[in-house]
Design an enzyme around this catalytic site. Structure first.
Site, mmCIF file in Angstrom:
data_model
loop_
_atom_site.group_PDB
_atom_site.id
_atom_site.type_symbol
_atom_site.label_atom_id
_atom_site.label_comp_id
_atom_site.label_asym_id
_atom_site.label_seq_id
_atom_site.Cartn_x
_atom_site.Cartn_y
_atom_site.Cartn_z
ATOM 1 N N ASP A 34 0.821 -1.211 0.000
ATOM 2 C CA ASP A 34 0.000 0.000 0.000
ATOM 3 C C ASP A 34 0.856 1.263 0.000
ATOM 4 O O ASP A 34 0.555 2.238 -0.686
ATOM 5 C CB ASP A 34 -0.882 0.037 1.257
ATOM 6 C CG ASP A 34 -2.005 -0.966 1.156
ATOM 7 O OD1 ASP A 34 -2.112 -1.606 0.090
ATOM 8 O OD2 ASP A 34 -2.749 -1.109 2.129
ATOM 9 N N PHE A 37 2.283 1.956 -3.323
ATOM 10 C CA PHE A 37 1.219 2.410 -4.220
ATOM 11 C C PHE A 37 0.923 3.889 -3.966
ATOM 12 O O PHE A 37 0.852 4.696 -4.889
ATOM 13 C CB PHE A 37 -0.044 1.565 -4.004
ATOM 14 C CG PHE A 37 -1.176 1.926 -4.926
ATOM 15 C CD1 PHE A 37 -1.302 1.308 -6.154
ATOM 16 C CD2 PHE A 37 -2.109 2.895 -4.571
ATOM 17 C CE1 PHE A 37 -2.334 1.644 -7.017
ATOM 18 C CE2 PHE A 37 -3.138 3.245 -5.421
ATOM 19 C CZ PHE A 37 -3.253 2.608 -6.652
ATOM 20 N N LEU A 84 -10.626 7.696 1.902
ATOM 21 C CA LEU A 84 -10.127 8.781 2.745
ATOM 22 C C LEU A 84 -8.782 9.254 2.251
ATOM 23 O O LEU A 84 -8.020 8.490 1.666
ATOM 24 C CB LEU A 84 -9.958 8.273 4.182
ATOM 25 C CG LEU A 84 -11.222 7.792 4.893
ATOM 26 C CD1 LEU A 84 -10.864 7.151 6.217
ATOM 27 C CD2 LEU A 84 -12.148 8.978 5.123
ATOM 28 N N GLU A 121 -10.448 6.175 15.336
ATOM 29 C CA GLU A 121 -10.780 4.756 15.238
ATOM 30 C C GLU A 121 -9.613 4.028 14.595
ATOM 31 O O GLU A 121 -8.713 4.650 14.040
ATOM 32 C CB GLU A 121 -11.992 4.572 14.303
ATOM 33 C CG GLU A 121 -13.243 5.171 14.827
ATOM 34 C CD GLU A 121 -14.302 5.276 13.733
ATOM 35 O OE1 GLU A 121 -14.255 4.485 12.752
ATOM 36 O OE2 GLU A 121 -15.154 6.159 13.862
ATOM 37 N N LYS A 123 -7.998 1.823 11.623
ATOM 38 C CA LYS A 123 -8.249 1.633 10.196
ATOM 39 C C LYS A 123 -8.046 0.145 9.906
ATOM 40 O O LYS A 123 -6.913 -0.337 9.816
ATOM 41 C CB LYS A 123 -7.286 2.486 9.370
ATOM 42 C CG LYS A 123 -7.582 2.423 7.885
ATOM 43 C CD LYS A 123 -6.849 3.529 7.179
ATOM 44 C CE LYS A 123 -6.960 3.558 5.682
ATOM 45 N NZ LYS A 123 -7.676 2.572 4.972
ATOM 46 N N ASP A 125 -7.741 -3.309 8.140
ATOM 47 C CA ASP A 125 -7.200 -3.606 6.812
ATOM 48 C C ASP A 125 -7.989 -4.744 6.176
ATOM 49 O O ASP A 125 -7.644 -5.912 6.278
ATOM 50 C CB ASP A 125 -5.717 -3.985 6.943
ATOM 51 C CG ASP A 125 -5.014 -3.888 5.609
ATOM 52 O OD1 ASP A 125 -5.625 -3.358 4.653
ATOM 53 O OD2 ASP A 125 -3.867 -4.341 5.512
ATOM 54 N N ARG A 144 -17.339 -2.024 -2.279
ATOM 55 C CA ARG A 144 -17.118 -0.663 -2.723
ATOM 56 C C ARG A 144 -17.110 -0.525 -4.248
ATOM 57 O O ARG A 144 -17.590 0.449 -4.785
ATOM 58 C CB ARG A 144 -15.797 -0.151 -2.182
ATOM 59 C CG ARG A 144 -15.607 1.285 -2.564
ATOM 60 C CD ARG A 144 -14.598 1.930 -1.720
ATOM 61 N NE ARG A 144 -13.288 1.793 -2.320
ATOM 62 C CZ ARG A 144 -12.295 2.606 -2.029
ATOM 63 N NH1 ARG A 144 -12.483 3.554 -1.156
ATOM 64 N NH2 ARG A 144 -11.143 2.450 -2.597
ATOM 65 N N GLU A 181 -15.992 -2.800 7.635
ATOM 66 C CA GLU A 181 -14.881 -3.479 6.984
ATOM 67 C C GLU A 181 -14.966 -4.972 7.247
ATOM 68 O O GLU A 181 -15.119 -5.394 8.394
ATOM 69 C CB GLU A 181 -13.571 -2.918 7.564
ATOM 70 C CG GLU A 181 -12.379 -3.128 6.709
ATOM 71 C CD GLU A 181 -12.197 -2.028 5.660
ATOM 72 O OE1 GLU A 181 -13.107 -1.196 5.461
ATOM 73 O OE2 GLU A 181 -11.120 -2.028 5.034
ATOM 74 N N TYR A 244 -18.471 0.771 11.032
ATOM 75 C CA TYR A 244 -17.928 2.048 11.498
ATOM 76 C C TYR A 244 -18.612 3.303 10.961
ATOM 77 O O TYR A 244 -18.139 4.404 11.190
ATOM 78 C CB TYR A 244 -16.426 2.135 11.229
ATOM 79 C CG TYR A 244 -16.003 1.796 9.801
ATOM 80 C CD1 TYR A 244 -16.447 2.539 8.729
ATOM 81 C CD2 TYR A 244 -15.143 0.732 9.567
ATOM 82 C CE1 TYR A 244 -16.054 2.231 7.446
ATOM 83 C CE2 TYR A 244 -14.736 0.414 8.283
ATOM 84 C CZ TYR A 244 -15.193 1.164 7.232
ATOM 85 O OH TYR A 244 -14.804 0.862 5.960
ATOM 86 N N LYS A 307 -12.009 11.219 12.470
ATOM 87 C CA LYS A 307 -13.231 11.822 11.916
ATOM 88 C C LYS A 307 -13.690 12.960 12.812
ATOM 89 O O LYS A 307 -13.639 12.842 14.041
ATOM 90 C CB LYS A 307 -14.353 10.776 11.862
ATOM 91 C CG LYS A 307 -14.042 9.570 11.004
ATOM 92 C CD LYS A 307 -15.085 8.464 11.151
ATOM 93 C CE LYS A 307 -14.629 7.242 10.360
ATOM 94 N NZ LYS A 307 -15.422 6.044 10.656
ATOM 95 N N LYS A 331 -1.712 6.538 8.100
ATOM 96 C CA LYS A 331 -1.284 5.162 7.822
ATOM 97 C C LYS A 331 0.078 4.887 8.443
ATOM 98 O O LYS A 331 1.001 5.680 8.290
ATOM 99 C CB LYS A 331 -1.194 4.951 6.309
ATOM 100 C CG LYS A 331 -2.562 4.861 5.657
ATOM 101 C CD LYS A 331 -2.626 3.612 4.823
ATOM 102 C CE LYS A 331 -3.291 3.849 3.497
ATOM 103 N NZ LYS A 331 -3.083 2.761 2.581
ATOM 104 N N CYS A 425 24.369 -29.177 -3.260
ATOM 105 C CA CYS A 425 23.313 -29.421 -2.278
ATOM 106 C C CYS A 425 23.906 -29.421 -0.866
ATOM 107 O O CYS A 425 24.894 -30.113 -0.608
ATOM 108 C CB CYS A 425 22.637 -30.755 -2.564
ATOM 109 S SG CYS A 425 21.445 -31.221 -1.309
ATOM 110 N N CYS A 428 23.665 -33.208 0.480
ATOM 111 C CA CYS A 428 24.332 -34.381 -0.088
ATOM 112 C C CYS A 428 25.481 -34.005 -1.026
ATOM 113 O O CYS A 428 26.102 -34.869 -1.635
ATOM 114 C CB CYS A 428 23.325 -35.263 -0.829
ATOM 115 S SG CYS A 428 22.742 -34.520 -2.351
ATOM 116 N N CYS A 443 18.265 -30.052 -6.472
ATOM 117 C CA CYS A 443 19.274 -31.075 -6.227
ATOM 118 C C CYS A 443 18.785 -32.295 -7.005
ATOM 119 O O CYS A 443 17.708 -32.815 -6.720
ATOM 120 C CB CYS A 443 19.355 -31.384 -4.736
ATOM 121 S SG CYS A 443 20.213 -32.944 -4.431
ATOM 122 N N CYS A 449 19.863 -38.190 -1.901
ATOM 123 C CA CYS A 449 19.908 -37.035 -1.000
ATOM 124 C C CYS A 449 19.041 -37.334 0.238
ATOM 125 O O CYS A 449 17.827 -37.502 0.115
ATOM 126 C CB CYS A 449 19.386 -35.801 -1.736
ATOM 127 S SG CYS A 449 19.358 -34.327 -0.712
#
Ligand code: IVH
Length: 698
Positions: A34, A37, A84, A121, A123, A125, A144, A181, A244, A307, A331, A425, A428, A443, A449
């Site tokens: 997030d 982003f 938000l 409050e 948030k 996820d 949504r 949520e 909420y 809020k 956040k 490996c 072995c 391997c 092995c």
């Protein structure tokens, strides 16, 4: 940056963000976090501000988010579902407070001059949901979507125990919407994802594919679940919800805080973690408190929502195009810590796949001590350009297993050597191989092995294979290390005298315990081994641990060839004739049966009396009448759905689980969902009744 560069960058960012949006909202499988982003989005917003002429119509900064998935009925939200604004720092939060103060707090000309208060409050996820109640009855639950319209997921939401279907008598409005949520508890996520992993393994997916298919975090799992078409499946994946926000044409209170209290009194699950705050300092304290407290919660939160409490003041403040001005979210940054990469070690799976693991100097992160981080494969080490003794950043975002996100280059020693990927490996010492186009090293010493061999025996005794539950990993380890078993066929040679009094070491090196096998355990082990001789052929085939032959593939092969004898001499063409058996699986089968060692093991198992043929039930009639035809069974019938599906298979037909153009028949029973019917009609699929189906096979 000149104009051309700006245009190119805006284009790039727009495309990239749209792709991420699609992965997040539609596929529920994001590939970036997030925070990353949001940073990209902010970068785009800034550029668009300076160069508005290049802002594209499809810019993600214009949208509230989300796309709509096709399978559900779309419903327009009565009140748009906004998101938000995000903040990441105290300064930004302070700016928010300043804006509010400017708009209402210092204004002495209106009745709103008495000051204001916030409600803080958590948030949560998860995924936003809007629940509409009429006369106390839940009539609709909508996701949504794009903020204007979303998916009707009422049936799925009804599986959530904490969401009331019918409210008790109370003074709630005749019609209202409550938003909240939907999420999955961390423990539930871990358990279900673990089961899903086993299921995928059983189906023959390889480690890479499994890694891709597993849910990355509880949020994705919840989102994937809520969008499932079959509510019975949803019910198997317990979700939960916190409510909420209340929307009602007739207000039930004059502020948000009192509305939440009212909603709780009507029977809605409202979180206990919310609080009125008189000043921004109180808000800071709340934010600070949950920065650490959040790790004690049974679910994930990614921040705090602030809020303005009073509804009149909310109205006064109004909205921007995307967000309310009276609320904001703070956040938390993904938890990150810096520590030293001590060394890279390598784990060997039962198929020989190698997984590199970073061993770290222990560091506190998100409430736990982190000592190791997954490195996935050689490409990842290359991408991070890891050097010995590097100071690395470890992050625990939504993911359960911490990962290395980067290196503090300033602290790198000038003579530090690049990490060289293992060539041999660790168990072995055989030289590792990496096939072209494959990201994983293997391997190749399948028959020598020890870790692979032990892994294969553990798979053999597993619950879905031979189900010898009186044996466990530790006993297998002990028997193997003492040379009493070299492969799973040797289990059938074990005698009472070999086992009684045998001592094993339990646990890892931190905490070692010794245990010796007593009479009762020995008897149980021998009984378990003896009973396994009755396990049907399809499970024996799965137990052999042939690569890519999971539970489902084994079942298909067994039902098609009836015996190991026939399967082992099948040609490529014959194998490819079995539905869903492709070249890759066929190749693995050839490889397995060509190996002399495997032949010896199979002979030994045959002599021990294991089932290598299907037990034929002569009362069952098989035909080819439905050969090449696909069926989807939906609704309630006079016989069970499973029996109906079995009849389809016995007559050569194939069951599928969703409607597509290539579906031949939809067998419609009572109470079939209207969406399915509509989709099938739209695609011109032949819809038949149970009676008509019976005529097809008689
Ligand atoms: S209030 C206009 N409260 O965060 C009111 N949202 O970016 C908007 N969320 O879509 C929602 N916890 O999915 C609100 N306590 C909370 C929340 C919350 C999580 C989510 C919600 C929303 C997104 C906002």
């Amino acid at each position: 940056m000149n104009e051309l560069e700006a245009k190119i960058k805006i284009d790039e960012l727009t495309d990239e963000l749209k792709e991420h949006s699609y992965k997040y909202y539609v596929l529920s499988q994001p590939t970036i976090g997030d925070t990353a982003f949001d940073l990209l989005l902010k970068e785009l917003e800034k550029l668009e501000e300076s160069y508005p002429q290049f802002m594209r119509n499809d810019s993600p900064t214009k949208k509230v988010g989300g796309e709509i998935t096709r399978e559900f009925v779309t419903v327009k939200h009565k009140y748009p579902m906004l998101s938000l604004g995000n903040t990441y720092s105290e300064e930004e939060l302070q700016e928010f407070d300043n804006r509010i103060k400017k708009s209402i707090g210092d204004d002495t000309s209106t009745s709103l001059s008495k000051g204001f208060e916030y409600v803080c409050e958590l948030k949560f996820d998860g995924l936003a949901i809007g629940l509409t109640y009429e006369k106390g009855k839940l009539i609709r639950a909508v996701t949504r979507g794009n903020g204007v319209e979303g998916d009707d997921v009422t049936n799925n939401v009804k599986t959530i125990k904490s969401i009331p279907h019918q409210l008790k008598e109370g003074n709630y409005p005749d019609e209202f919407e409550i938003r909240g949520e939907v999420f999955m508890h961390k423990k539930t996520f871990e358990k279900l994802n673990e089961n899903l992993k086993k299921e995928l393994e059983a189906k023959g997916f390889d480690e890479e594919e499994i890694k891709e298919k597993l849910y990355k975090n509880p949020r994705n799992f919840a989102s994937g679940t809520l969008k499932m078409q079959d509510s019975r499946e949803v019910a198997k994946r317990p979700l939960d919800a916190y409510l909420y926000f209340l929307y009602s044409d007739i207000p039930v209170a004059d502020n948000h805080f009192d509305s939440l209290k009212k909603a709780a009194s009507w029977g809605f699950q409202v979180s206990d973690h919310y609080q009125k705050c008189k000043s921004i300092e109180d808000v800071f304290a709340f934010v600070k408190k949950y920065e650490t407290e959040r790790f004690k919660l049974s679910y994930e939160i990614d921040g705090v929502v602030i809020k303005v409490n009073d509804y009149h003041q909310q109205q006064e403040l109004g909205f921007t195009a995307k967000n309310p001005r009276w609320a904001i979210s703070f956040k938390y940054k993904a938890q990150s810590a810096e520590t030293i990469l001590q060394k890279v070690t390598y784990q060997v799976g039962r198929t020989g796949a190698i997984t590199p693991v970073a061993n770290l100097t222990p560091v506190q992160l998100a409430g736990t001590t982190v000592k190791r981080a997954s490195l996935y494969n050689a490409d990842e080490i290359e991408r991070l350009d890891l050097h010995e003794n590097d100071y690395v950043y470890v992050e625990k975002g939504g993911e359960i297993i911490p990962k290395i996100t980067g290196v503090n280059l300033q602290k790198r020693q000038s003579d530090s050597q690049k990490i060289k990927y293992a060539t041999h490996c660790p168990e072995c010492d055989t030289e590792l191989i990496r096939k072209e186009g494959d990201v994983v090293h293997y391997c190749p010493n399948e028959t020598g092995c020890p870790t692979q061999l032990k892994g294969k025996i553990e798979h053999f005794i597993g619950r879905k294979a031979m189900n010898i539950d009186s044996l466990g990993a530790e006993t297998i380890n002990g028997l193997f290390d003492r040379g009493l078993i070299k492969n799973y066929a040797d289990l059938y040679d074990l005698k009472y005298d070999n086992l009684i009094g045998l001592e094993f070491t339990l646990g890892d090196s931190d905490e070692m315990k010794k245990r010796s096998l007593q009479q009762k355990s020995v008897e149980n082990i021998l009984k378990g081994i003896e009973d396994s001789k009755q396990i049907p052929f399809e499970r024996v085939l799965f137990a052999l641990g042939i690569r890519m032959v999971g539970e489902t593939v084994a079942k298909k092969l067994a039902q098609h060839f009836y015996s190991l004898e026939k399967l082992s001499i099948a040609t490529m063409e014959e194998l490819l004739n079995v539905h869903e058996i492709g070249e890759k699986i066929a190749e693995q089968l050839f490889k397995y049966f060509a190996d002399v060692n495997n032949k010896l093991i199979i002979d030994k198992l045959k002599n021990a009396g294991l089932q290598f043929e299907m037990i034929q039930d002569h009362s069952i009639v098989r035909t080819n009448k439905l050969q090449g035809k696909t069926f989807l069974v939906s609704g309630v019938f006079t016989i069970s759905r499973d029996d109906l599906k079995k009849q389809i298979e016995l007559n050569g037909g194939r069951n599928v689980s969703s409607i597509s153009k290539s579906l031949n028949y939809l067998i419609a029973g009572d109470k079939m969902g209207p969406e399915k019917l509509k989709k099938a009609t739209d695609l011109n699929i032949e819809i038949i009744s149970e009676e008509e189906f019976k005529q097809l096979i008689t």
